[in-house]
Design an enzyme around this catalytic site. Structure first.
Site, PDB file in Angstrom:
ATOM      1  N   GLY A  60      31.011  79.637  43.136  1.00 14.63           N
ATOM      2  CA  GLY A  60      29.878  80.631  43.190  1.00 14.63           C
ATOM      3  C   GLY A  60      29.434  80.705  44.737  1.00 14.63           C
ATOM      4  O   GLY A  60      30.098  79.993  45.611  1.00 14.63           O
ATOM      5  N   CYS A  61      28.246  81.081  45.120  1.00 15.28           N
ATOM      6  CA  CYS A  61      27.644  81.151  46.144  1.00 15.28           C
ATOM      7  C   CYS A  61      27.570  79.767  46.856  1.00 15.28           C
ATOM      8  O   CYS A  61      27.057  79.023  46.410  1.00 15.28           O
ATOM      9  CB  CYS A  61      26.066  81.627  46.255  1.00 15.28           C
ATOM     10  SG  CYS A  61      25.327  81.841  47.695  1.00 15.28           S
ATOM     11  N   PHE A  62      28.354  79.742  48.066  1.00 14.68           N
ATOM     12  CA  PHE A  62      28.241  78.570  48.712  1.00 14.68           C
ATOM     13  C   PHE A  62      26.941  77.978  49.050  1.00 14.68           C
ATOM     14  O   PHE A  62      26.873  76.721  49.411  1.00 14.68           O
ATOM     15  CB  PHE A  62      29.331  78.696  50.154  1.00 14.68           C
ATOM     16  CG  PHE A  62      29.167  79.786  51.052  1.00 14.68           C
ATOM     17  CD1 PHE A  62      27.950  80.210  50.998  1.00 14.68           C
ATOM     18  CD2 PHE A  62      30.178  79.835  51.797  1.00 14.68           C
ATOM     19  CE1 PHE A  62      27.881  81.446  51.988  1.00 14.68           C
ATOM     20  CE2 PHE A  62      30.220  81.084  52.712  1.00 14.68           C
ATOM     21  CZ  PHE A  62      28.827  81.663  52.876  1.00 14.68           C
TER      22      PHE A  62
END
Length: 231
Positions: A60-62
């Site tokens: 997912g979003c880093f």
């Protein structure tokens, strides 16, 4: 009607909050937000980092993933970046819009005398939904897919064995684990304003509504894995 409308409104709110910029102006706003709320965060030098091992994950979003691994004891440094594709020198705009085969990923520097690769794999699976295909929370697209990278056969076996254990214990019920088990090839560090984004931008709407709640869920379930100064 209230009980039906409230969850709908929550979903609508989350749909409007995403790690992915909607246009170029959003991309610029991400950088500007970072500059306006910048906090001085010391990073280890290249020479210091050479003393530690590395592991690579995408879930997912880093911004979220970086914050999670940074809270784990034995982890010395974490960088946000891009991996899993073949395009050279990808940018945030290219990856976040799905214009490459890369996923948002993290590079984890860790001390194997304090934490093992097996435990990092447990952190990885325990901090996201590995049954969600090309999506994590409000973020959708192959750039947010779940990937566990391995650098050798030993690491590959550790990942595969842990997946088999999760499946044997029926942890996710009838949902299949869709995590890619992929040989590591190249990691491209993201632009500077993405590094330590959660710590630098605690008032960002995505951070408040998505990243921090995700981190708190992880901390609640993995208390024994946390650094002493993490609460």
């Amino acid at each position: 009607m209230k009980s039906v409308r409230t969850p709908f409104l929550i979903l609508l709110l989350l749909a409007s909050i995403s790690c992915q910029p909607k246009n170029k102006s959003d991309n610029q706003e991400v950088a500007q937000t970072n500059e306006s709320e910048n906090h001085s965060i010391a990073k280890l030098s290249s020479e210091e980092l050479q003393k530690y091992k590395t592991a690579y994950f995408a879930s997912g979003c880093f911004w979220c993933v970086e914050a999670i691994f940074e809270s784990v004891k034995g982890v010395k440094e974490v960088y946000s970046g891009y991996s899993g594709g073949f395009e050279k020198n990808p940018t945030y705009e290219e990856v976040s819009y799905g214009r490459t085969h890369h996923a948002e990923a993290v590079e984890v520097y860790y001390d194997p005398e304090t934490i093992s690769f097996t435990q990092l794999v447990q952190v990885f699976f325990g901090s996201h939904d590995p049954t969600s295909l090309n999506r994590q929370g409000p973020d959708r697209g192959a750039q947010y897919r779940s990937i566990a990278f391995y650098k050798n056969d030993k690491e590959k076996k550790i990942i595969q064995d842990y997946i088999a254990k999760l499946e044997a214990e029926n942890v996710y019920g009838d949902r299949s684990i869709v995590t890619e088990v992929t040989p590591f090839e190249k990691f491209y560090r993201a632009e500077e304003y993405h590094q330590d984004y959660e710590r630098r931008n605690p008032n960002n709407s995505y951070i408040r509504n998505v990243s921090i709640p995700r981190l708190n869920r992880f901390k609640e379930n993995f208390k024994s894995y946390l650094k002493e100064d993490v609460h």
